[in-house]
Design a protein around this motif. Structure first.
Motif, mmCIF file in Angstrom:
data_model
loop_
_atom_site.group_PDB
_atom_site.id
_atom_site.type_symbol
_atom_site.label_atom_id
_atom_site.label_comp_id
_atom_site.label_asym_id
_atom_site.label_seq_id
_atom_site.Cartn_x
_atom_site.Cartn_y
_atom_site.Cartn_z
ATOM 1 N N ALA A 53 46.089 -22.032 -1.892
ATOM 2 C CA ALA A 53 46.686 -20.691 -1.891
ATOM 3 C C ALA A 53 45.826 -19.714 -2.686
ATOM 4 O O ALA A 53 45.641 -18.550 -2.287
ATOM 5 N N ILE A 54 45.298 -20.167 -3.825
ATOM 6 C CA ILE A 54 44.406 -19.301 -4.618
ATOM 7 C C ILE A 54 43.148 -18.964 -3.826
ATOM 8 O O ILE A 54 42.681 -17.811 -3.821
ATOM 9 N N ALA A 55 42.566 -19.949 -3.140
ATOM 10 C CA ALA A 55 41.377 -19.698 -2.319
ATOM 11 C C ALA A 55 41.692 -18.690 -1.222
ATOM 12 O O ALA A 55 40.871 -17.796 -0.912
ATOM 13 N N LEU A 56 42.895 -18.813 -0.632
ATOM 14 C CA LEU A 56 43.290 -17.872 0.418
ATOM 15 C C LEU A 56 43.412 -16.462 -0.137
ATOM 16 O O LEU A 56 42.959 -15.488 0.491
ATOM 17 N N LEU A 57 43.994 -16.327 -1.318
ATOM 18 C CA LEU A 57 44.161 -15.006 -1.926
ATOM 19 C C LEU A 57 42.827 -14.395 -2.344
ATOM 20 O O LEU A 57 42.670 -13.166 -2.342
ATOM 21 N N VAL A 58 41.868 -15.239 -2.707
ATOM 22 C CA VAL A 58 40.561 -14.728 -3.120
ATOM 23 C C VAL A 58 39.712 -14.340 -1.904
ATOM 24 O O VAL A 58 39.019 -13.312 -1.909
ATOM 25 N N ILE A 59 39.767 -15.126 -0.853
ATOM 26 C CA ILE A 59 38.891 -14.895 0.300
ATOM 27 C C ILE A 59 39.367 -13.712 1.137
ATOM 28 O O ILE A 59 38.563 -12.873 1.562
ATOM 29 N N THR A 60 40.662 -13.594 1.377
ATOM 30 C CA THR A 60 41.177 -12.605 2.326
ATOM 31 C C THR A 60 40.802 -11.165 1.983
ATOM 32 O O THR A 60 40.353 -10.412 2.865
ATOM 33 N N PRO A 61 40.949 -10.676 0.746
ATOM 34 C CA PRO A 61 40.635 -9.256 0.477
ATOM 35 C C PRO A 61 39.148 -8.931 0.499
ATOM 36 O O PRO A 61 38.773 -7.744 0.424
ATOM 37 N N GLY A 62 38.290 -9.922 0.570
ATOM 38 C CA GLY A 62 36.860 -9.657 0.460
ATOM 39 C C GLY A 62 36.172 -9.277 1.761
ATOM 40 O O GLY A 62 34.977 -8.961 1.773
ATOM 41 N N PHE A 63 36.897 -9.264 2.888
ATOM 42 C CA PHE A 63 36.275 -8.960 4.170
ATOM 43 C C PHE A 63 36.135 -7.449 4.375
ATOM 44 O O PHE A 63 36.994 -6.660 3.987
ATOM 45 N N TYR A 64 35.042 -7.044 4.991
ATOM 46 C CA TYR A 64 34.854 -5.664 5.450
ATOM 47 C C TYR A 64 33.847 -5.679 6.592
ATOM 48 O O TYR A 64 33.119 -6.659 6.782
ATOM 49 N N MET A 65 33.821 -4.596 7.351
ATOM 50 C CA MET A 65 32.948 -4.516 8.530
ATOM 51 C C MET A 65 32.015 -3.326 8.397
ATOM 52 O O MET A 65 32.400 -2.271 7.883
ATOM 53 N N LEU A 66 30.782 -3.517 8.874
ATOM 54 C CA LEU A 66 29.792 -2.452 8.902
ATOM 55 C C LEU A 66 29.252 -2.298 10.317
ATOM 56 O O LEU A 66 28.825 -3.277 10.928
ATOM 57 N N GLN A 67 29.303 -1.089 10.816
ATOM 58 C CA GLN A 67 28.743 -0.788 12.127
ATOM 59 C C GLN A 67 27.247 -0.489 11.998
ATOM 60 O O GLN A 67 26.739 -0.290 10.894
ATOM 61 N N PRO A 68 26.518 -0.462 13.122
ATOM 62 C CA PRO A 68 25.096 -0.086 13.044
ATOM 63 C C PRO A 68 24.924 1.297 12.414
ATOM 64 O O PRO A 68 25.725 2.207 12.633
ATOM 65 N N ASN A 69 23.893 1.446 11.606
ATOM 66 C CA ASN A 69 23.609 2.683 10.879
ATOM 67 C C ASN A 69 24.761 3.063 9.945
ATOM 68 O O ASN A 69 25.138 4.230 9.827
ATOM 69 N N GLN A 70 25.307 2.051 9.301
ATOM 70 C CA GLN A 70 26.332 2.251 8.289
ATOM 71 C C GLN A 70 26.019 1.339 7.112
ATOM 72 O O GLN A 70 25.545 0.210 7.307
ATOM 73 N N ALA A 71 26.254 1.814 5.909
ATOM 74 C CA ALA A 71 25.956 1.044 4.703
ATOM 75 C C ALA A 71 27.162 1.068 3.784
ATOM 76 O O ALA A 71 28.054 1.912 3.921
ATOM 77 N N ALA A 72 27.185 0.116 2.845
ATOM 78 C CA ALA A 72 28.266 0.034 1.865
ATOM 79 C C ALA A 72 27.672 -0.150 0.486
ATOM 80 O O ALA A 72 26.904 -1.094 0.249
ATOM 81 N N SER A 102 27.730 6.650 5.963
ATOM 82 C CA SER A 102 27.050 6.706 7.250
ATOM 83 C C SER A 102 25.604 7.163 7.047
ATOM 84 O O SER A 102 25.349 8.149 6.364
ATOM 85 N N VAL A 103 24.662 6.425 7.635
ATOM 86 C CA VAL A 103 23.252 6.814 7.579
ATOM 87 C C VAL A 103 22.776 7.291 8.952
ATOM 88 O O VAL A 103 21.584 7.309 9.244
ATOM 89 N N ARG A 104 23.722 7.691 9.786
ATOM 90 C CA ARG A 104 23.382 8.235 11.105
ATOM 91 C C ARG A 104 22.940 9.685 10.977
ATOM 92 O O ARG A 104 23.179 10.339 9.966
ATOM 93 N N ALA A 105 22.310 10.177 12.026
ATOM 94 C CA ALA A 105 21.853 11.568 12.035
ATOM 95 C C ALA A 105 23.048 12.503 12.195
ATOM 96 O O ALA A 105 23.966 12.238 12.968
ATOM 97 N N ASN A 106 23.029 13.578 11.434
ATOM 98 C CA ASN A 106 24.059 14.614 11.503
ATOM 99 C C ASN A 106 23.436 15.899 12.016
ATOM 100 O O ASN A 106 22.340 16.289 11.568
ATOM 101 N N ASN A 107 24.130 16.564 12.924
ATOM 102 C CA ASN A 107 23.635 17.820 13.483
ATOM 103 C C ASN A 107 24.520 18.955 12.982
ATOM 104 O O ASN A 107 25.729 18.948 13.200
ATOM 105 N N LEU A 108 23.916 19.901 12.288
ATOM 106 C CA LEU A 108 24.649 21.028 11.723
ATOM 107 C C LEU A 108 24.090 22.331 12.264
ATOM 108 O O LEU A 108 22.878 22.555 12.230
ATOM 109 N N VAL A 109 24.974 23.181 12.771
ATOM 110 C CA VAL A 109 24.608 24.529 13.191
ATOM 111 C C VAL A 109 25.241 25.486 12.193
ATOM 112 O O VAL A 109 26.474 25.553 12.080
#
Length: 293
Positions: A53-72, A102-109
């Protein structure tokens, strides 16, 4: 006592990489912990059930996802540990804070700004800028809001370039906003690169999307441009007419077609100039007598 300049007081951050764990490996461990919990519950093994149960509680909150051209950016109790630029399912210790950037290109007018050019004439100017974050640590920790910072600095850069050059140069002797788009656009990019370097932002491309005289002087400047165009056209026309008259007189003299004294030569030059430079078609007059009648 010693005084510090703003540049000395600023603690400049630098991005560094950090190694996060592949999330799919930790997902297998999570499934294993779930299986162990089921087995421990079936066998009524208390210590094993608590450990799983302790291992489950420690592992579960540690997940996150990164898309291409995204950093954390990974932070531990306010201290920057590094930046994870991997993609897909990722995992790190749950007590580490993850700030996504996000490290993607941004277009500003930019908005249409009213600026006084080098000669003090009010003009309207707007620019299109493509920018992106290159240093996530600077973007997150060296400025309060890097997007708002970019907006303000881009506007300031456009104003600075707009006031550095004249809108137009009727003598064609200097760099102008209207006549040197590429050169002025490159200088604008260099100006923005300097201004946005504090936030770890690079400028890939920029250029003007709107450039015009302000409405209060647009009519007067249009008349000035028209007058300059008329003068330039007249100058070219007169230069060509003088050359044609000179060629005509020279050919008449070489071929001995007619002998003209100074007075008749001047009259012929006058008539040819009227014919060549007149705005309307001339009406020919047939002389059936001599040149002196």
């Amino acid at each position: 006592m010693t005084s510090e300049t703003p540049h000395q007081a600023l603690n400049v951050s630098r991005e560094r990489s950090t190694q996060a764990v592949n999330g799919y490996v930790m997902l297998l461990l999570l499934l294993g912990a779930v299986g162990v919990i089921g087995l421990a519950a079936a066998t009524q093994n208390g210590p094993l059930l608590v450990a799983a149960a302790i291992a489950l509680l420690v592992i579960t909150p540690g997940f996150y996802m990164l898309q291409p051209n995204q950093a954390a950016a990974i932070i531990l109790f306010g201290a920057y540990l590094g930046t994870d630029r991997g993609t897909g399912l990722r995992w790190t210790w749950p007590w580490l804070v993850r700030k996504k950037v996000s490290v993607r290109a941004n277009n500003l007018v930019s908005e249409i700004l009213k600026v006084n050019d080098l000669r003090g004439n009010p003009i309207e100017i707007a620019a299109q800028v493509v920018w992106r974050v290159t240093d996530t640590a600077q973007a997150l920790f060296d400025v309060d809001d890097y997007k708002a910072f970019a907006d303000v600095q881009i506007e300031a850069g456009v104003r600075a370039i707009g006031s550095r050059y004249p809108y137009d140069d009727f003598t064609h002797a200097e760099v102008t906003l209207r006549g040197n788009h590429d050169e002025v656009g490159e200088e604008l990019r260099q100006e923005l690169m300097k201004r946005l370097a504090t936030a770890g932002i690079a400028v890939d491309e920029c250029g003007f999307t709107h450039l015009a005289y302000a409405p209060e002087i647009a009519g007067a400047m249009l008349r000035r441009q028209q007058a300059q165009a008329v003068v330039a056209a007249r100058q070219t026309l007169v230069e060509g007419a003088v050359g044609m008259v000179e060629m005509a007189l020279e050919l008449l003299s070489q071929k001995n077609v007619v002998e003209l004294d100074d007075e008749r030569r001047a009259a012929m030059v006058s008539n040819l100039m009227v014919v060549l430079c007149g705005e309307r078609d001339t009406q020919p007059v047939v002389n059936t007598g001599t040149l002196y009648q």
